[in-house]
Design a protein around this motif. Sequence first.
Motif, PDB file in Angstrom:
ATOM      1  N   VAL A 174       0.766  -1.255  -0.026  1.00 28.39           N
ATOM      2  CA  VAL A 174       0.060   0.054   0.162  1.00 28.39           C
ATOM      3  C   VAL A 174       0.809   1.217  -0.024  1.00 28.39           C
ATOM      4  N   LEU A 175       1.964   1.239   0.737  1.00 29.39           N
ATOM      5  CA  LEU A 175       2.931   2.365   0.943  1.00 29.39           C
ATOM      6  C   LEU A 175       3.553   2.656  -0.449  1.00 29.39           C
ATOM      7  N   GLN A 176       3.844   1.667  -1.022  1.00 30.46           N
ATOM      8  CA  GLN A 176       4.613   1.845  -2.439  1.00 30.46           C
ATOM      9  C   GLN A 176       3.501   2.534  -3.568  1.00 30.46           C
ATOM     10  N   LYS A 177       2.248   1.875  -3.482  1.00 24.58           N
ATOM     11  CA  LYS A 177       1.286   2.412  -4.337  1.00 24.58           C
ATOM     12  C   LYS A 177       1.112   4.070  -4.268  1.00 24.58           C
ATOM     13  N   ILE A 178       0.934   4.326  -2.895  1.00 23.33           N
ATOM     14  CA  ILE A 178       0.803   5.723  -2.721  1.00 23.33           C
ATOM     15  C   ILE A 178       2.071   6.636  -3.083  1.00 23.33           C
ATOM     16  N   LYS A 179       3.163   6.185  -2.749  1.00 19.24           N
ATOM     17  CA  LYS A 179       4.261   6.538  -3.103  1.00 19.24           C
ATOM     18  C   LYS A 179       4.472   6.755  -4.708  1.00 19.24           C
ATOM     19  N   ASN A 180       4.049   5.879  -5.648  1.00 17.64           N
ATOM     20  CA  ASN A 180       3.959   5.892  -7.076  1.00 17.64           C
ATOM     21  C   ASN A 180       3.090   7.124  -7.487  1.00 17.64           C
TER      22      ASN A 180
END
Length: 81
Positions: free
Chosen positions: A58-64
């Motif tokens: 989830v963190l990576q998707k938001i950072k993307n």
Amino acid sequence: MSSTEDHTYKFNVKMTCGGCSGAVERVLKKLEGVSSYEVSLEKQSAEVHSSTLDYETVLQKIKNTGKAVLSGEADGVGMGV
């Protein structure tokens, strides 16, 4: 611990306008495994509920989205960003 247990992930996301919060909402809406989410421009936050996704995904998707994630927590425990 059951793998079907619902997890709550909270993120402090730097968002300056409705377009920013909209970008975060769009990635969360498309992310398979999210049972519910709430993005608040006013609170600069995104809260995500999922029983199948891990915090890092989830963190990576938001950072993307290109938005800065200032802090995060998983089930009430502070996590690295």
